[in-house]
Design a protein around this motif. Sequence first.
Motif, mmCIF file in Angstrom:
data_model
loop_
_atom_site.group_PDB
_atom_site.id
_atom_site.type_symbol
_atom_site.label_atom_id
_atom_site.label_comp_id
_atom_site.label_asym_id
_atom_site.label_seq_id
_atom_site.Cartn_x
_atom_site.Cartn_y
_atom_site.Cartn_z
ATOM 1 N N LYS A 117 0.857 -1.185 0.000
ATOM 2 C CA LYS A 117 0.000 0.000 0.000
ATOM 3 C C LYS A 117 0.892 1.233 0.000
ATOM 4 O O LYS A 117 1.789 1.347 0.836
ATOM 5 C CB LYS A 117 -0.903 0.006 1.237
ATOM 6 C CG LYS A 117 -2.021 1.032 1.199
ATOM 7 C CD LYS A 117 -3.175 0.564 0.330
ATOM 8 C CE LYS A 117 -4.392 1.464 0.480
ATOM 9 N NZ LYS A 117 -5.541 1.008 -0.342
ATOM 10 N N GLU A 120 -0.763 7.603 -3.613
ATOM 11 C CA GLU A 120 -0.916 7.720 -5.064
ATOM 12 C C GLU A 120 0.122 8.653 -5.680
ATOM 13 O O GLU A 120 0.549 8.450 -6.813
ATOM 14 C CB GLU A 120 -2.321 8.220 -5.404
ATOM 15 C CG GLU A 120 -3.421 7.200 -5.107
ATOM 16 C CD GLU A 120 -4.785 7.679 -5.550
ATOM 17 O OE1 GLU A 120 -4.872 8.823 -6.069
ATOM 18 O OE2 GLU A 120 -5.762 6.931 -5.389
ATOM 19 N N ARG A 146 9.100 -2.823 -6.238
ATOM 20 C CA ARG A 146 7.652 -2.607 -6.120
ATOM 21 C C ARG A 146 7.321 -1.121 -6.030
ATOM 22 O O ARG A 146 6.347 -0.650 -6.628
ATOM 23 C CB ARG A 146 7.144 -3.342 -4.881
ATOM 24 C CG ARG A 146 5.638 -3.458 -4.814
ATOM 25 C CD ARG A 146 5.100 -4.414 -5.871
ATOM 26 N NE ARG A 146 3.690 -4.656 -5.676
ATOM 27 C CZ ARG A 146 2.717 -3.868 -6.159
ATOM 28 N NH1 ARG A 146 3.031 -2.791 -6.869
ATOM 29 N NH2 ARG A 146 1.450 -4.160 -5.939
ATOM 30 N N GLU A 149 7.719 0.436 -9.403
ATOM 31 C CA GLU A 149 6.555 0.090 -10.225
ATOM 32 C C GLU A 149 5.378 0.998 -9.908
ATOM 33 O O GLU A 149 4.592 1.347 -10.785
ATOM 34 C CB GLU A 149 6.162 -1.372 -9.991
ATOM 35 C CG GLU A 149 7.114 -2.390 -10.574
ATOM 36 C CD GLU A 149 6.735 -3.808 -10.169
ATOM 37 O OE1 GLU A 149 5.708 -3.966 -9.459
ATOM 38 O OE2 GLU A 149 7.465 -4.745 -10.541
ATOM 39 N N ARG A 150 5.261 1.385 -8.654
ATOM 40 C CA ARG A 150 4.164 2.250 -8.196
ATOM 41 C C ARG A 150 4.376 3.702 -8.612
ATOM 42 O O ARG A 150 3.459 4.515 -8.554
ATOM 43 C CB ARG A 150 4.046 2.153 -6.673
ATOM 44 C CG ARG A 150 2.861 2.885 -6.072
ATOM 45 C CD ARG A 150 1.558 2.232 -6.517
ATOM 46 N NE ARG A 150 0.427 2.855 -5.868
ATOM 47 C CZ ARG A 150 -0.129 4.022 -6.244
ATOM 48 N NH1 ARG A 150 0.386 4.689 -7.258
ATOM 49 N NH2 ARG A 150 -1.160 4.514 -5.596
#
Length: 209
Positions: A117, A120, A146, A149-150
């Motif tokens: 999590k 944004e 990760r 990637e976000r």
Amino acid sequence: MQGVTVIDHPLVQHKLTIMRDKRTSTAGFRRLLREIATLLCYEVTRDLELSDVEIETPLETMMAPTLHGKKLVFASVLRAGNGLLEGMLDLVPAARVAHVGLYRDPKTLTAVEYYFKAPEDIGDRLTIVVDPMLATANSAVAAVERLKERGAKDLRFVCLLAAPEGIERFRGEFPDVPIYTAAIDRQLNEKGYIVPGLGDAGDRMYGTK
């Protein structure tokens, strides 16, 4: 080592020595981890950009420095990363928080993700990844992959202890992500633990085995 900063402040080194001692209680270890995290956060944020804003003191108006742009993201590699996270939030309470849930497979030592999590707008913020140990670097590499990637672009990695093998692996994967650590220990043992190290940080922090 290029791209690695060892934070050798006397208070950091003193607290780390107590944490290494196997006689240190769970409560003591947890408290020291939070305290040392605040000191590490001070160093890793030393070069943050500032901009001047106009304020009014009780005596006059002045231009004074404040953090420029959006605030930080602290990305905690669960579960042990939360010990560092708490101390850093004490210093920067306005920071956003990302959680990367990973566990190390006991046979292969590879990182397995079970939770993720993140904010944004992480791509617009400096992301500081926190995990007490940089051992094989499998978890650290998986976490940074990760986060990238976000959308994370500007990252730094903070740990208590690092092994030379972990540093080499991490820097090989991410030469653009600097490492901040309180100490570089001798090596990894056959089980992938840092030696002399301090044991499993998560187990010592939470009193589990």
